[in-house]
Design an enzyme around this catalytic site. Sequence first.
Site, PDB file in Angstrom:
ATOM      1  N   ASP A  90       0.869  -1.177   0.000  1.00 57.57           N
ATOM      2  CA  ASP A  90       0.000   0.000   0.000  1.00 57.57           C
ATOM      3  C   ASP A  90       0.905   1.226   0.000  1.00 57.57           C
ATOM      4  O   ASP A  90       1.620   1.478   0.966  1.00 57.57           O
ATOM      5  CB  ASP A  90      -0.893   0.014   1.238  1.00 57.57           C
ATOM      6  CG  ASP A  90      -1.941  -1.084   1.204  1.00 57.57           C
ATOM      7  OD1 ASP A  90      -2.291  -1.533   0.106  1.00 57.57           O
ATOM      8  OD2 ASP A  90      -2.403  -1.495   2.275  1.00 57.57           O
TER       9      ASP A  90
ATOM     10  N   ASP B  80     -13.741  -4.429  -2.296  1.00 59.10           N
ATOM     11  CA  ASP B  80     -13.586  -4.237  -0.856  1.00 59.10           C
ATOM     12  C   ASP B  80     -14.956  -4.421  -0.228  1.00 59.10           C
ATOM     13  O   ASP B  80     -15.851  -3.588  -0.419  1.00 59.10           O
ATOM     14  CB  ASP B  80     -13.045  -2.838  -0.540  1.00 59.10           C
ATOM     15  CG  ASP B  80     -11.650  -2.618  -1.104  1.00 59.10           C
ATOM     16  OD1 ASP B  80     -10.928  -3.613  -1.325  1.00 59.10           O
ATOM     17  OD2 ASP B  80     -11.268  -1.445  -1.331  1.00 59.10           O
TER      18      ASP B  80
END
Length: 274
Positions: free
Chosen positions: A11, A134
């Site tokens: 990330d 997600d």
Amino acid sequence: MLTKRIIPCLDCDLQVPHGRVVKGVEFKQIKYAGDPVELANRYYEDGADEIVFLDITASHERRETMMHVVEATTENVFVPICVGGGIRKPEDFVKMLKAGADKCSVNTAAIKNPELINEASEIVGSQACVVAIDAKRRYVDNPRESDERFIVEVEDGYCWYECSIYGGREFTGIDAIQWAIECQERGAGEILLTSMDRDGTKKGYDIPLTRAISENVDIPVIASGGVGEPEHMYEAFTEGKADAALAASIFHFNEYPIPTVKRYLKEKGIPVRL
């Protein structure tokens, strides 16, 4: 038999020069984890099957920074690279692939404009078009109360899974399993599936979610969110029927290096590339 893939996820916060890798818990509580190019090189040497870069800043201005990160990474890293975050139109796919990426992942842009999946897969091919989902549990009292959603039995009741966008900051009302099926029909070549409830918790992947989507699509599913030990990856492959397992914390902080994970899986009978 196809080998199962082990995928480190980086990330990337691109608000600093050259970017930095961070890790959070349930999409919050962010902490620094390292330099993206250095980590990618380490994971390649350790035997990663692929590497995923996610631009969590995801703004137009930072796309150039991510391209530079990819270019620097691919000088010495020779496994597939997937890039997500800030990919909004087919041209963004093309630019990232020209920079050295092998795949691009989309979430928000695809939900807001599903035709993007059709267009991108036609231009760069399905194998380069990954849709990230997600998903968060939404519990229901009566599993028969909705004919419109996939109701899944979990360890503490029944729920459906809602898709989120903008890095988990906004919910859409879209059923994650139905959306995965539509993504495949539109030309997506892979699903990157993250459980928001498990992200960063180290409690293990959301197996009911992973299994439900794996059983309803024919394209590969990458399990993501919650791995804390190699056994969790074993569960994702056996119970969750995933094709790949993605992790961040256990690799970034050297809790379970990739060779350790792969040896464990091999001993348990999971086909992996050593």
